[in-house]
Design a protein around this motif. Structure first.
Motif, mmCIF file in Angstrom:
data_model
loop_
_atom_site.group_PDB
_atom_site.id
_atom_site.type_symbol
_atom_site.label_atom_id
_atom_site.label_comp_id
_atom_site.label_asym_id
_atom_site.label_seq_id
_atom_site.Cartn_x
_atom_site.Cartn_y
_atom_site.Cartn_z
ATOM 1 N N ASP A 13 0.844 -1.203 0.000
ATOM 2 C CA ASP A 13 0.000 0.000 0.000
ATOM 3 C C ASP A 13 0.875 1.247 0.000
ATOM 4 O OD1 ASP A 13 -1.824 2.008 0.339
ATOM 5 O OD2 ASP A 13 -2.568 1.319 2.280
ATOM 6 N N PRO A 14 0.918 2.004 -1.121
ATOM 7 C CA PRO A 14 1.773 3.192 -1.184
ATOM 8 C C PRO A 14 1.451 4.247 -0.122
ATOM 9 C CG PRO A 14 1.011 2.566 -3.367
ATOM 10 C CD PRO A 14 0.224 1.753 -2.385
ATOM 11 N N ASP A 15 0.238 4.210 0.437
ATOM 12 C CA ASP A 15 -0.149 5.195 1.458
ATOM 13 C C ASP A 15 0.236 4.767 2.867
ATOM 14 O OD1 ASP A 15 -1.313 6.869 -0.469
ATOM 15 O OD2 ASP A 15 -3.202 5.743 -0.397
ATOM 16 N N SER A 16 0.773 3.554 3.007
ATOM 17 C CA SER A 16 1.163 3.064 4.316
ATOM 18 C C SER A 16 2.624 3.432 4.611
ATOM 19 C CB SER A 16 0.997 1.542 4.380
ATOM 20 O OG SER A 16 1.564 1.014 5.563
ATOM 21 N N ARG A 17 2.924 3.702 5.866
ATOM 22 C CA ARG A 17 4.306 4.006 6.234
ATOM 23 C C ARG A 17 5.191 2.761 6.155
ATOM 24 N NH1 ARG A 17 4.034 5.078 12.805
ATOM 25 N NH2 ARG A 17 3.340 2.966 13.413
ATOM 26 N N ASP A 18 4.562 1.560 6.063
ATOM 27 C CA ASP A 18 5.308 0.314 5.927
ATOM 28 C C ASP A 18 5.513 -0.086 4.462
ATOM 29 O OD1 ASP A 18 5.387 -0.045 8.709
ATOM 30 O OD2 ASP A 18 3.404 -0.992 8.706
ATOM 31 N N TYR A 19 5.130 0.789 3.543
ATOM 32 C CA TYR A 19 5.152 0.459 2.123
ATOM 33 C C TYR A 19 6.532 0.025 1.631
ATOM 34 C CZ TYR A 19 5.101 1.193 -2.941
ATOM 35 O OH TYR A 19 5.242 1.044 -4.296
ATOM 36 N N ARG A 20 6.542 -1.058 0.860
ATOM 37 C CA ARG A 20 7.772 -1.530 0.217
ATOM 38 C C ARG A 20 7.643 -1.512 -1.305
ATOM 39 N NH1 ARG A 20 10.795 -6.117 3.849
ATOM 40 N NH2 ARG A 20 10.662 -5.002 5.837
ATOM 41 N N SER A 21 6.598 -2.166 -1.823
ATOM 42 C CA SER A 21 6.358 -2.147 -3.265
ATOM 43 C C SER A 21 4.959 -2.660 -3.549
ATOM 44 C CB SER A 21 7.384 -3.013 -4.003
ATOM 45 O OG SER A 21 7.058 -3.111 -5.375
ATOM 46 N N GLU A 22 4.279 -2.035 -4.496
ATOM 47 C CA GLU A 22 2.987 -2.548 -4.938
ATOM 48 C C GLU A 22 3.132 -3.946 -5.521
ATOM 49 O OE1 GLU A 22 0.576 0.683 -7.130
ATOM 50 O OE2 GLU A 22 2.666 1.376 -7.182
ATOM 51 N N LEU A 23 4.329 -4.278 -5.986
ATOM 52 C CA LEU A 23 4.591 -5.548 -6.654
ATOM 53 C C LEU A 23 5.395 -6.502 -5.780
ATOM 54 C CD1 LEU A 23 5.592 -3.945 -10.068
ATOM 55 C CD2 LEU A 23 3.409 -5.030 -9.527
ATOM 56 N N PHE A 24 5.388 -6.273 -4.463
ATOM 57 C CA PHE A 24 6.264 -7.054 -3.589
ATOM 58 C C PHE A 24 5.991 -8.552 -3.681
ATOM 59 C CE2 PHE A 24 7.837 -8.888 0.356
ATOM 60 C CZ PHE A 24 9.123 -8.363 0.378
ATOM 61 N N TYR A 25 4.727 -8.935 -3.847
ATOM 62 C CA TYR A 25 4.375 -10.356 -3.920
ATOM 63 C C TYR A 25 4.130 -10.795 -5.366
ATOM 64 C CZ TYR A 25 3.823 -9.901 1.124
ATOM 65 O OH TYR A 25 4.047 -9.660 2.461
ATOM 66 N N LYS A 26 4.963 -10.302 -6.281
ATOM 67 C CA LYS A 26 4.827 -10.634 -7.692
ATOM 68 C C LYS A 26 6.163 -11.099 -8.275
ATOM 69 C CE LYS A 26 0.568 -8.957 -7.769
ATOM 70 N NZ LYS A 26 -0.631 -9.802 -7.933
ATOM 71 N N MET A 27 6.063 -11.817 -9.410
ATOM 72 C CA MET A 27 7.227 -12.267 -10.161
ATOM 73 C C MET A 27 6.782 -12.440 -11.615
ATOM 74 S SD MET A 27 7.349 -16.300 -9.020
ATOM 75 C CE MET A 27 8.360 -16.783 -10.409
ATOM 76 N N ASN A 28 7.716 -12.655 -12.505
ATOM 77 C CA ASN A 28 7.372 -12.894 -13.906
ATOM 78 C C ASN A 28 7.226 -14.400 -14.135
ATOM 79 O OD1 ASN A 28 7.306 -11.704 -16.818
ATOM 80 N ND2 ASN A 28 8.624 -13.488 -16.958
ATOM 81 N N LYS A 29 6.189 -14.787 -14.886
ATOM 82 C CA LYS A 29 5.980 -16.204 -15.196
ATOM 83 C C LYS A 29 5.218 -16.335 -16.507
ATOM 84 C CE LYS A 29 3.196 -18.751 -12.627
ATOM 85 N NZ LYS A 29 2.762 -19.571 -11.472
ATOM 86 N N ASP A 30 5.832 -16.987 -17.503
ATOM 87 C CA ASP A 30 5.185 -17.283 -18.775
ATOM 88 C C ASP A 30 5.120 -18.793 -18.945
ATOM 89 O OD1 ASP A 30 5.157 -14.579 -19.169
ATOM 90 O OD2 ASP A 30 6.807 -14.551 -20.607
ATOM 91 N N VAL A 31 3.959 -19.291 -19.377
ATOM 92 C CA VAL A 31 3.752 -20.732 -19.521
ATOM 93 C C VAL A 31 3.314 -21.040 -20.953
ATOM 94 C CG1 VAL A 31 2.502 -22.764 -18.698
ATOM 95 C CG2 VAL A 31 3.058 -20.913 -17.101
ATOM 96 N N LEU A 32 3.980 -22.005 -21.567
ATOM 97 C CA LEU A 32 3.580 -22.536 -22.865
ATOM 98 C C LEU A 32 3.281 -24.013 -22.679
ATOM 99 C CD1 LEU A 32 3.282 -22.291 -25.977
ATOM 100 C CD2 LEU A 32 5.710 -22.908 -26.134
ATOM 101 N N ARG A 33 2.117 -24.453 -23.146
ATOM 102 C CA ARG A 33 1.696 -25.841 -22.944
ATOM 103 C C ARG A 33 1.054 -26.379 -24.211
ATOM 104 N NH1 ARG A 33 -0.997 -29.969 -19.772
ATOM 105 N NH2 ARG A 33 -2.787 -30.630 -21.012
#
Length: 442
Positions: free
Chosen positions: A134-154
């Protein structure tokens, strides 16, 4: 709420042109023959993935109509994107009439995800801090903190047949799967600046600490084999009113063709039960499922994969999200093994005919539950002691619950437009989840 109202505005005008079909004035269904097209612009929403836009074309062939509502051939095509950076490009073919006595299911899918969910391992043992995103929180780290890149071909093929009895069956399948995972692509995403460094997210820290090994950190190419025994007495696949659908599935994944990972095998057991409460109108549906790694080591990027014998969804990700625990953050609970249960009341409250198509509306009330039954073994020796308590905790595994309601619009008993709204019971798992897409959950 604006997105939900927009979706309703697109659907409700149908009622003005439709011939209503209530319980008291019910007419016989129009028997469909030959090829029928279920085209729909994709204007959907998933609280984990964002607003979806694109198109779906679902072709059904009913032959001479003698088997209606069972189709002879189905070709499902989809091209869509989500506003949070993922996409779905897929073709799925399904038929019982290509090979005598055998059902053939083939799919080709490309699923790119710029910001895939990653909350750590073993469910409640990984701490989730909503304030860090949360950018409005004083504890803010990143909006994307719990994200990663992942592409899947099946690309995969499944064959399904019977053991002489219409109730007992088998399934054999194989596929090629390519997982390309890694750090976020900062050139294609944006995040509010942070004193912690908005691109130093959980995935990067797990790799740096050695929790995710270097060999697994970029994904891999795998060949898979699966075999299943199936017991099926359903009266209709898309929305059964009665019957049992149960299966035991063994799923083997080869070591990465490029090296870096070992092979592994999973055992998945699933029971689905459908009970008629009011003939033709009200039913109760229940699914219980468990999946565990029984040999080898599963790479971290394949832990969310849930395998199934369903021709409409040969695999999906969880636990958490639209296909498993509605209302809980997508992939919030990730481990070697889990147990999952879903219970739904399904009520067909309104039938109509439109442009010679059979339509009905249904509402659902549901509750979902899941928990870790087999933890992933982790090497935490590289985690700084000063950071340990912010990311990990020692706690007993517990069930994760959700509850909610949904609505469905079904054409010719096969093509389903679906909407669900779920609420997580614990704030540690998320809050609300909204999902507008296709098909009943199971």
């Amino acid at each position: 709420m604006k997105k939900l109202l927009s979706a309703l505005m697109l659907v409700l005008p149908i009622c003005g042109f439709a011939e209503l079909d209530t319980t008291l004035t019910r007419k016989a269904e129009i028997v469909k023959k030959g090829w029928n097209l279920g085209p729909i612009p994709v204007i959907a929403f998933d609280s984990d993935l964002g607003f979806e836009y694109g198109a779906v074309l679902n072709f059904f062939n009913f032959g001479d109509g003698s088997s209606y509502p069972d189709y002879r051939h189905s070709i499902y095509t989809e091209a869509s994107r989500y506003t949070k950076g993922s996409g779905q490009y897929r073709i799925i073919y399904d038929s019982k009439y290509v090979l005598p006595g055998i059902r053939l299911m083939a799919d080709l899918q490309y699923l790119p995800t710029l910001a895939a969910e990653f909350y750590g391992f073993n469910g409640a043992e990984s701490r989730y801090h909503k304030s860090w995103t949360d950018p409005d929180s004083r504890d803010y780290r990143s909006e994307l903190f719990y994200k990663m890149n992942k592409d899947v071909l099946r690309a995969g093929v499944d064959l399904q047949g019977r053991f002489g009895s219409p109730k007992l069956g088998w399934l054999l399948g194989t596929s090629y799967q390519r997982y390309a995972v890694g750090p976020l692509r900062s050139s294609k995403l944006s995040a509010e600046p942070s004193t912690y460094g908005e691109w130093d997210v959980l995935y990067d820290r797990m790799v740096r600490w050695g929790v995710i090994s270097e060999g697994e950190s970029r994904g891999g190419d795998h060949l898979t084999l699966k075999g299943a025994l199936i017991y099926d007495t359903r009266d209709n696949e898309p929305n059964p009113m009665r019957g049992i659908w149960a299966d035991a599935l063994v799923y083997y994944v080869s070591p990465s063709l490029a090296g870096g990972t070992s092979g592994h095998a999973k055992l998945a057991l699933t029971l689905r039960k459908y009970v008629t409460l009011i003939p033709n109108d009200l039913s109760f549906a229940f699914r219980a499922m468990t999946q565990n790694v029984v040999a080898g080591r599963c790479p971290f990027y394949l832990l969310p994969q849930i395998v199934t014998v369903s021709p409409r969804r040969s695999a999906f990700e969880g636990l958490g999200g639209a296909y498993s625990l509605r209302g809980i953050l997508r992939n919030r609970i990730m481990a070697d093994g889990f147990a999952l249960a879903n219970a739904e009341l399904r009520y067909k409250f309104w039938r109509m005919h439109l442009l010679r198509q059979n339509l009905y509306w249904a509402i659902t009330a549901f509750t979902d539950a899941g928990m870790v039954t087999q933890k992933t073994s982790l090497d935490l020796s590289g985690v700084p002691q000063s950071e340990y308590d912010s990311y990990f905790r020692s706690t007993a595994q517990r069930p994760h619950f959700t509850f909610g309601m949904g609505g469905k619009l079904v054409m010719n008993q096969n093509f389903v437009i679906s909407g669900d709204l779920g609420k997580a019971a614990s704030s540690d798992d998320g809050s609300w989840g909204m999902y507008i897409g296709v098909n009943f959950l199971f």
